[in-house]
Design an enzyme around this catalytic site. Structure first.
Site, PDB file in Angstrom:
ATOM      1  N   GLY A 105      40.310  34.957  33.907  1.00  0.00           N
ATOM      2  CA  GLY A 105      39.331  33.899  33.635  1.00  0.00           C
ATOM      3  C   GLY A 105      39.919  32.598  33.113  1.00  0.00           C
ATOM      4  O   GLY A 105      39.253  31.871  32.374  1.00  0.00           O
ATOM      5  N   ASP A 150      32.480  34.766  35.006  1.00  0.00           N
ATOM      6  CA  ASP A 150      33.598  34.324  34.152  1.00  0.00           C
ATOM      7  C   ASP A 150      33.147  33.281  33.124  1.00  0.00           C
ATOM      8  O   ASP A 150      33.460  33.398  31.936  1.00  0.00           O
ATOM      9  CB  ASP A 150      34.725  33.723  35.003  1.00  0.00           C
ATOM     10  CG  ASP A 150      35.544  34.779  35.723  1.00  0.00           C
ATOM     11  OD1 ASP A 150      35.071  35.922  35.833  1.00  0.00           O
ATOM     12  OD2 ASP A 150      36.659  34.456  36.184  1.00  0.00           O
TER      13      ASP A 150
HETATM   14  O1  PMV Z   1      38.306  35.271  38.765  1.00  0.00           O
HETATM   15  P1  PMV Z   1      38.538  36.727  38.935  1.00  0.00           P
HETATM   16  O2  PMV Z   1      39.781  37.076  39.646  1.00  0.00           O
HETATM   17  O3  PMV Z   1      38.261  37.536  37.690  1.00  0.00           O
HETATM   18  O4  PMV Z   1      37.437  37.249  39.982  1.00  0.00           O
HETATM   19  C1  PMV Z   1      36.122  37.167  39.688  1.00  0.00           C
HETATM   20  C2  PMV Z   1      35.429  38.337  40.200  1.00  0.00           C
HETATM   21  C3  PMV Z   1      34.871  38.242  41.607  1.00  0.00           C
HETATM   22  O5  PMV Z   1      33.740  39.105  41.557  1.00  0.00           O
HETATM   23  C4  PMV Z   1      35.883  38.778  42.595  1.00  0.00           C
HETATM   24  C5  PMV Z   1      34.443  36.852  42.018  1.00  0.00           C
HETATM   25  C6  PMV Z   1      33.247  36.300  41.274  1.00  0.00           C
HETATM   26  O6  PMV Z   1      32.977  35.106  41.464  1.00  0.00           O
HETATM   27  O7  PMV Z   1      32.559  37.031  40.545  1.00  0.00           O
END
Ligand code: PMV
Length: 314
Positions: A105, A150
């Protein structure tokens, strides 16, 4: 007007990555040991300058900004303009100890910290969910079509049950603490690319992928009850099962599978990739602080470039 400071923690996804993009619930928790910190000062020339010394990038109003900071420069303009202060010049310094492109994040945390810092400098107050909403502008530039999980978890700095488009629900943690080890494969994995690849796989094989996503979403809701009940053993089972599903979706990698298998072989209660996958980090749920140290050492021997420990407790 003062100097403004804003901070935000890193995060991990416990259950629900990828399926959350399609409207299923996900569970995310903040990771306080890694953080973004943004400082904002005033300048006289009316321009906004963003300086990110950790990545050696800097740009100001009117420049063609490098990819990592263009979204932050745009976001700083949006927040300043939102508050009706278009003539105020700002110097924004962005620092972060959150590894970039590893599913922890970092993009969301620097965006949230930036919004907080500009608000503090201009002496304005916003609720955490409003801050998250503003930070989404930068997340969209970083990631394309982010679910928003996130920014929600880093802005609230508490474990959340998240469904796209709804107000995130905080999760109360039961009596027993949950000890996690996070291990970085060292492989940068662009979320936007992996999300697009999953979209293409789903277009070819929608019934199968939707069934897998449905299962992940159901497990996220079960995981919320397990956290509330304070039952680490049961959460471990959920996590390992989620890893198998994500493997079937096609977002794991040899590095991630090796680290997951190592953690389990060394006695972890459960382990899975976390975030977009293909690289980035995996997480293991372990019994206690001693197990965190032991399993962290094993993961480093098995090829992890770095490990972090975090505890989820009431
Ligand atoms: O930013 P990351 O790598 O933690 O990915 C987020 C999680 C996903 O579900 C893959 C994408 C999203 O937008 O929720």
């Amino acid at each position: 007007m003062n100097k403004g400071v804003g901070e935000a923690p890193g995060k991990i996804l416990l259950i629900g990555e990828h399926s959350v993009v399609y409207g299923h619930p996900a569970i995310a928790i903040p990771v306080d040991g890694v953080r973004a910190r943004v400082e904002v000062d005033f300048t006289r020339d009316g321009r906004i300058e963003v300086d990110a010394p950790d990545v050696g990038q800097r740009a100001a109003t009117g420049d063609r900004a490098p990819a990592r900071i263009a979204p932050l420069l745009n976001l700083a303009h949006s927040v300043r303009d939102l508050f009706g202060e278009p003539a105020v010049g700002l110097r924004v310094v962005v620092r972060s100890t959150i590894p970039i492109g590893r599913g922890m994040g970092s993009g969301a945390a620097v965006a949230v910290a930036l919004v907080r810092a500009v608000c503090a400098a201009l002496d304005r107050k916003l609720a955490d969910d409003q801050i998250a909403e503003l930070a989404m502008e930068a997340e969209r530039e970083f990631h394309g079509t982010p679910s928003g999980v996130d920014v929600a978890v880093t802005a609230r700095n508490q474990p959340i049950h998240f469904v796209r488009g709804r107000t995130p629900q905080p999760i109360e943690v039961g009596d027993e603490a949950f000890h996690f080890v996070i291990a970085d494969t060292g492989v940068e994995s662009p979320t936007m690319k992996v999300v697009e690849e999953v979209r293409a796989v789903r277009e070819r094989d929608q019934a199968r992928i939707d069934a897998l996503f449905w299962e992940l979403g159901s497990m996220a809701s079960i995981a919320r009850e397990i956290i509330r009940a304070g039952a680490p053993g049961e959460l471990g089972v959920c996590m390992s099962h989620a890893h198998m599903i994500l493997k079937e979706v096609g977002v794991s990698s040899n590095d991630l599978d090796t680290l997951v298998a190592t953690a389990i072989a060394k006695g972890a209660l459960g382990a899975k990739l976390s975030g977009a996958g293909r690289g980035g980090v995996m997480i293991a749920l372990v019994e206690n602080a001693a197990a965190q140290e032991r399993i962290s050492a094993a993961l480093l021997s098995a090829g992890a470039v770095n490990t972090f420990s975090t505890v989820l407790k009431a």
